[in-house]
Design a protein around this motif. Structure first.
Motif, PDB file in Angstrom:
ATOM      1  N   GLY A 193      32.624 -10.563 -76.746  1.00  0.00           N
ATOM      2  CA  GLY A 193      31.601 -11.322 -77.437  1.00  0.00           C
ATOM      3  C   GLY A 193      30.474 -11.834 -76.576  1.00  0.00           C
ATOM      4  O   GLY A 193      29.636 -12.596 -77.052  1.00  0.00           O
ATOM      5  N   ALA A 194      30.416 -11.461 -75.307  1.00  0.00           N
ATOM      6  CA  ALA A 194      29.337 -11.870 -74.395  1.00  0.00           C
ATOM      7  C   ALA A 194      29.072 -13.368 -74.444  1.00  0.00           C
ATOM      8  O   ALA A 194      27.938 -13.800 -74.681  1.00  0.00           O
ATOM      9  CB  ALA A 194      28.061 -11.094 -74.724  1.00  0.00           C
ATOM     10  N   PRO A 195      30.079 -14.219 -74.202  1.00  0.00           N
ATOM     11  CA  PRO A 195      29.886 -15.664 -74.362  1.00  0.00           C
ATOM     12  C   PRO A 195      28.932 -16.288 -73.342  1.00  0.00           C
ATOM     13  O   PRO A 195      28.372 -17.353 -73.604  1.00  0.00           O
ATOM     14  CB  PRO A 195      31.302 -16.218 -74.188  1.00  0.00           C
ATOM     15  N   GLU A 196      28.736 -15.645 -72.194  1.00  0.00           N
ATOM     16  CA  GLU A 196      27.871 -16.208 -71.160  1.00  0.00           C
ATOM     17  C   GLU A 196      26.544 -15.471 -71.040  1.00  0.00           C
ATOM     18  O   GLU A 196      25.779 -15.710 -70.109  1.00  0.00           O
ATOM     19  CB  GLU A 196      28.588 -16.184 -69.806  1.00  0.00           C
ATOM     20  N   SER A 197      26.239 -14.598 -71.986  1.00  0.00           N
ATOM     21  CA  SER A 197      25.029 -13.799 -71.890  1.00  0.00           C
ATOM     22  C   SER A 197      23.786 -14.626 -72.195  1.00  0.00           C
ATOM     23  O   SER A 197      23.798 -15.516 -73.051  1.00  0.00           O
ATOM     24  CB  SER A 197      25.100 -12.618 -72.862  1.00  0.00           C
ATOM     25  N   SER A 198      22.699 -14.285 -71.486  1.00  0.00           N
ATOM     26  CA  SER A 198      21.424 -14.961 -71.703  1.00  0.00           C
ATOM     27  C   SER A 198      20.354 -14.008 -72.223  1.00  0.00           C
ATOM     28  O   SER A 198      19.174 -14.365 -72.265  1.00  0.00           O
ATOM     29  CB  SER A 198      20.947 -15.597 -70.389  1.00  0.00           C
ATOM     30  N   VAL A 199      20.753 -12.807 -72.614  1.00  0.00           N
ATOM     31  CA  VAL A 199      19.794 -11.813 -73.111  1.00  0.00           C
ATOM     32  C   VAL A 199      19.894 -11.720 -74.629  1.00  0.00           C
ATOM     33  O   VAL A 199      20.919 -12.097 -75.217  1.00  0.00           O
ATOM     34  CB  VAL A 199      20.059 -10.431 -72.481  1.00  0.00           C
ATOM     35  N   PRO A 200      18.855 -11.224 -75.302  1.00  0.00           N
ATOM     36  CA  PRO A 200      18.913 -11.069 -76.760  1.00  0.00           C
ATOM     37  C   PRO A 200      20.045 -10.130 -77.162  1.00  0.00           C
ATOM     38  O   PRO A 200      20.300  -9.127 -76.490  1.00  0.00           O
ATOM     39  CB  PRO A 200      17.538 -10.486 -77.108  1.00  0.00           C
ATOM     40  N   GLN A 201      20.682 -10.436 -78.269  1.00  0.00           N
ATOM     41  CA  GLN A 201      21.829  -9.664 -78.731  1.00  0.00           C
ATOM     42  C   GLN A 201      21.418  -8.737 -79.880  1.00  0.00           C
ATOM     43  O   GLN A 201      20.665  -9.136 -80.770  1.00  0.00           O
ATOM     44  CB  GLN A 201      22.951 -10.593 -79.188  1.00  0.00           C
ATOM     45  N   GLY A 202      21.920  -7.522 -79.836  1.00  0.00           N
ATOM     46  CA  GLY A 202      21.626  -6.560 -80.888  1.00  0.00           C
ATOM     47  C   GLY A 202      22.387  -6.867 -82.166  1.00  0.00           C
ATOM     48  O   GLY A 202      23.345  -7.654 -82.182  1.00  0.00           O
ATOM     49  N   THR A 203      21.968  -6.230 -83.241  1.00  0.00           N
ATOM     50  CA  THR A 203      22.580  -6.414 -84.556  1.00  0.00           C
ATOM     51  C   THR A 203      23.063  -5.068 -85.079  1.00  0.00           C
ATOM     52  O   THR A 203      22.343  -4.065 -85.012  1.00  0.00           O
ATOM     53  CB  THR A 203      21.573  -7.017 -85.549  1.00  0.00           C
TER      54      THR A 203
END
Length: 302
Positions: A193-203
């Motif tokens: 789930g990319a909990p620490e990501s700071s980039v935009p997430q795709g849909t």
């Protein structure tokens, strides 16, 4: 033995005729160069013929009826969308690495879908097709065993895009719908789930799928969003918990589907392995000859 060629038989026949013509021309030169040249011509020709046989996909069991132009419809199209980011290298409280759990779950899901075709799409910050849609589970097994977390900056937790595989999956589903119009499409998303990501997430805008699940090995909020986008249940993977079992409609083609056939054992891999061995020998001999020729030129005085 039956055949299910990867190309129309007429195309393979044209390729075979062209190959025979080219090798016949090469034979004249080899025959005048001695026994060793003739032997090398023979091994290369045999390797090419083996590749042609492999392209015809020999096997045992039912195959497509000649001239039908329709692919087999038995079984489902199953897509594994696998998180190979740095998050997958984490070890949970039970002492097991997340990627190890994912591999184990994929193996179990393959067993739960007999006769299905499988594809593996991996991602971190970008997607990659690790295994195109195929029913060859024998060759798929070592690919699954080799799945490990990516290394490098693009796989870092801060750069992970949990929806990076969205477009690739959408196009894969479109292609499968054209090739296997009567087969159900199942998606199993395995990730943290990319909990620490700071980039935009795709849909995931893939349209409806026929089944599967989002399997969570970390942060639940983003994974529940992905489950909602795909219209699939969210399952948090815990210690000792069983995987969701597909129902009969998901696991196989529609009952009574006239295009459905029995399972088929493929033999093409044996022919490709033999061809690869012969070609490796030829590559070794060619490289040796080039090195000898270069050494000879250096020894000749100017």
């Amino acid at each position: 033995m039956t055949f299910d060629p990867v190309l129309p038989p007429a195309v393979l026949a044209v390729v075979a005729v062209a190959l025979v013509g080219l090798r016949a021309v090469a034979l004249r030169r080899a025959a005048g160069a001695g026994h060793r040249a003739l032997l090398r011509w023979t091994t290369t020709t045999v390797a090419m013929l083996l590749l042609l046989v492999a392209a015809a996909r020999p096997g045992s069991g039912a195959a497509v009826e000649p001239g039908s132009g329709q692919p087999r419809q038995a079984g489902a199209n199953v897509y594994f969308v696998v998180d190979r980011s740095e998050d997958s290298a984490l070890t949970d409280l039970d002492g097991t690495q997340r990627m190890s759990k994912m591999r184990r779950d994929i193996d179990e899901l393959i067993t739960a879908h007999p006769g299905a075709r499988f594809a593996v799409i991996a991602f971190a910050s970008r997607p990659a097709i690790e295994w195109p849609l195929s029913e060859d589970t024998w060759s798929l097994a070592p690919v699954v065993d080799a799945l490990t977390p990516y290394a490098g900056l693009t796989a870092a937790s801060a750069n992970v895009n949990a929806g990076a595989a969205a477009n690739v999956l959408r196009y894969q589903l479109i292609a499968a719908g054209q090739q296997y119009p009567h087969a159900p499409n199942l998606v199993y998303y395995l990730g943290s789930g990319a909990p620490e990501s700071s980039v935009p997430q795709g849909t995931f805008d893939t349209g409806p799928v026929d089944g599967g699940a989002v399997l969570g090995y970390g942060g639940g909020a983003a994974l529940r969003d992905i489950a909602g986008q795909l219209g699939l249940p969210y399952v948090q993977r815990g210690v000792g918990e069983a995987l969701p079992r597909p129902d009969s409609a998901e696991a196989s083609a529609e009952p009574g589907d006239p295009a459905a056939t029995d399972g088929r054992v493929e033999y093409y891999w044996a022919f490709t392995m033999l061809a690869a061995l012969l070609l490796l020998i030829e590559i070794f001999l060619t490289t040796r000859d080039l090195l000898r020729a270069r050494a000879t030129r250096r020894e000749v005085p100017t």
